[in-house]
Design a protein around this motif. Structure first.
Motif, short mmCIF file in Angstrom:
data_model
loop_
_atom_site.label_atom_id
_atom_site.label_comp_id
_atom_site.label_asym_id
_atom_site.label_seq_id
_atom_site.Cartn_x
_atom_site.Cartn_y
_atom_site.Cartn_z
N TYR A 147 0.83 -1.20 0.00
CA TYR A 147 0.00 0.00 0.00
C TYR A 147 0.86 1.25 0.00
O TYR A 147 2.02 1.25 0.41
CB TYR A 147 -0.95 0.01 1.20
CG TYR A 147 -0.30 -0.10 2.56
CD1 TYR A 147 0.18 1.03 3.21
CD2 TYR A 147 -0.17 -1.33 3.19
CE1 TYR A 147 0.77 0.94 4.47
CE2 TYR A 147 0.42 -1.43 4.44
CZ TYR A 147 0.88 -0.29 5.07
OH TYR A 147 1.47 -0.39 6.31
N SER A 148 0.27 2.34 -0.47
CA SER A 148 0.94 3.63 -0.50
C SER A 148 1.11 4.17 0.91
O SER A 148 0.27 3.94 1.79
CB SER A 148 0.12 4.61 -1.33
OG SER A 148 0.61 5.92 -1.20
N ARG A 231 -4.03 5.57 -0.23
CA ARG A 231 -4.57 6.04 -1.51
C ARG A 231 -4.26 5.09 -2.66
O ARG A 231 -4.70 5.32 -3.79
CB ARG A 231 -4.06 7.43 -1.82
CG ARG A 231 -2.61 7.52 -2.30
CD ARG A 231 -2.30 8.95 -2.69
NE ARG A 231 -1.00 9.15 -3.27
CZ ARG A 231 -0.73 9.12 -4.58
NH1 ARG A 231 -1.69 8.81 -5.42
NH2 ARG A 231 0.48 9.35 -5.02
N GLY A 232 -3.49 4.05 -2.39
CA GLY A 232 -3.20 3.05 -3.39
C GLY A 232 -2.89 1.73 -2.73
O GLY A 232 -2.17 1.69 -1.72
N ARG A 243 -5.93 -4.06 -7.71
CA ARG A 243 -5.15 -2.85 -7.48
C ARG A 243 -6.02 -1.62 -7.67
O ARG A 243 -6.88 -1.59 -8.56
CB ARG A 243 -3.97 -2.79 -8.45
CG ARG A 243 -3.12 -1.52 -8.32
CD ARG A 243 -2.01 -1.48 -9.35
NE ARG A 243 -1.23 -0.25 -9.26
CZ ARG A 243 -0.26 0.10 -10.10
NH1 ARG A 243 0.05 -0.71 -11.10
NH2 ARG A 243 0.39 1.23 -9.95
N GLU A 245 -5.53 2.90 -7.45
CA GLU A 245 -4.65 4.05 -7.27
C GLU A 245 -5.46 5.32 -7.47
O GLU A 245 -6.58 5.29 -8.01
CB GLU A 245 -3.50 4.02 -8.28
CG GLU A 245 -2.65 2.77 -8.28
CD GLU A 245 -1.67 2.70 -7.13
OE1 GLU A 245 -1.52 3.72 -6.41
OE2 GLU A 245 -1.06 1.64 -6.93
N THR A 246 -4.89 6.45 -7.09
CA THR A 246 -5.50 7.74 -7.37
C THR A 246 -4.89 8.38 -8.61
O THR A 246 -5.27 9.49 -8.98
CB THR A 246 -5.35 8.69 -6.17
OG1 THR A 246 -3.97 8.77 -5.80
CG2 THR A 246 -6.17 8.18 -4.98
N TRP A 285 3.69 6.22 -6.59
CA TRP A 285 4.06 5.08 -7.43
C TRP A 285 4.84 5.47 -8.67
O TRP A 285 5.88 4.90 -8.98
CB TRP A 285 2.78 4.34 -7.83
CG TRP A 285 3.08 2.97 -8.28
CD1 TRP A 285 3.02 2.46 -9.52
CD2 TRP A 285 3.53 1.89 -7.45
NE1 TRP A 285 3.40 1.16 -9.53
CE2 TRP A 285 3.71 0.78 -8.28
CE3 TRP A 285 3.81 1.78 -6.09
CZ2 TRP A 285 4.14 -0.44 -7.80
CZ3 TRP A 285 4.23 0.56 -5.62
CH2 TRP A 285 4.39 -0.52 -6.47
#
Length: 299
Positions: A147-148, A231-232, A243, A245-246, A285
């Motif tokens: 994760y982010s 956020r991911g 998966r 992501e933003t 990322w």
């Protein structure tokens, strides 16, 4: 004038960075997120198992199915039999799939040099082999979350919209996207910093639609347990991949929108909560991929 002696070196460095960016964009980026060398026996360098494994891995990139990015094959008999599965991310072009899976098959031998069972998740593909039968069998483990390190502004608002998006993708990937068994889509969020979610789900084509749905459901549930507020997130399993992501991360031109309609995003924010268990983290990322590629190229 002496104070300007550094200028040529500075200009050279800027040009070098730009050149690296251009060159690296033309070739596969070798990013390997996770692998697991499973404890199911070892082989020796001169054994028939090693020969069979080498033959299998060398055949993947040239024989992988360009229609669904999937490959499975077995070689050998009894204790020397090797079973292999490879899967490319469904939004890749055939040439990209072949290049990335070639990188992954070489890397898995480096990471797991004498294990009879191993799995490696590359940025764009998955390679797995075993001395046990694996084709057509649902495998929810090993499971790897990542994760982010960055949080969304309001967890409740963001994750409520994420649930709606993942539910829509779940049905499409499992039941309406044969033969690839994947789905991807976006959804707006009432979050000033991260106003959009990009999500992607995929199963290996050898499992049933019901099994695909089961695998994706477990992965969606895992998000709250490991990575709430991030956020991911990526949830990696042998039989499925999830998966979100933003930021954009998949090729939208290769994606068919889910048939199941989604309600409009909620307008009112709710109180925030946050909580995470153990798991691997990653920074922003796209920046992480670029820096890794840059240093890898220069080295």
């Amino acid at each position: 004038m002496s104070s300007w002696k550094w200028l040529p070196s500075f200009i050279f460095l800027v040009c070098l960075i730009n050149l690296v960016s251009i060159v690296k964009s033309q070739f596969p980026t070798q990013i390997f997120f996770f692998y697991e060398c499973q404890n199911n026996g070892n082989y020796t360098s001169n054994s028939p198992y090693k020969t069979n494994l080498d033959n299998l891995l060398s055949s993947v990139s040239t024989n992988i199915n360009t229609n669904n990015g999937f490959y499975n094959k077995s070689i050998g008999e009894n204790s020397d039999r090797v079973n292999l599965i490879a899967l490319c991310r469904a939004d890749l072009q055939p040439s990209q799939c072949r290049d990335y899976v070639k990188n992954a098959t070489a890397e898995i031998l480096k990471r797991c040099p004498n294990q009879k069972q191993a799995i490696l998740w590359h940025e764009f593909c998955m390679v797995r082999y075993s001395n046990e039968a694996i084709f057509g069998t649902l495998a929810n483990s090993p499971m790897k979350p990542a994760y982010s390190v960055e949080n969304v502004t309001n967890t409740d608002v963001f994750y409520r919209e994420l649930d709606v998006l993942l539910n829509s993708l779940h049905d499409h990937a499992a039941f309406n996207s044969l033969p690839k068994k994947f789905a991807a889509a976006t959804r707006g969020v009432n979050d000033p910093k991260y106003p959009k979610i990009y999500a992607f789900e995929q199963c290996t084509p050898d499992i049933t639609s019901v099994e695909c749905g089961e695998c994706l459901t477990k992965s969606a549930q895992q998000i709250r347990e490991c990575c709430n507020g991030a956020r991911g997130v990526r949830i990696l399993r042998p039989s499925c991949y999830l998966r979100f992501e933003t930021d954009p991360f998949y090729n939208e031109t290769m994606v068919e929108s889910p048939k199941r309609s989604m309600p409009p995003p909620a307008a009112q924010p709710a109180p925030q909560r946050d909580g995470r268990s153990s798991g691997s983290t990653y920074p922003h990322w796209n920046l992480g991929l670029f820096l890794f590629s840059l240093f890898n190229f220069i080295a």
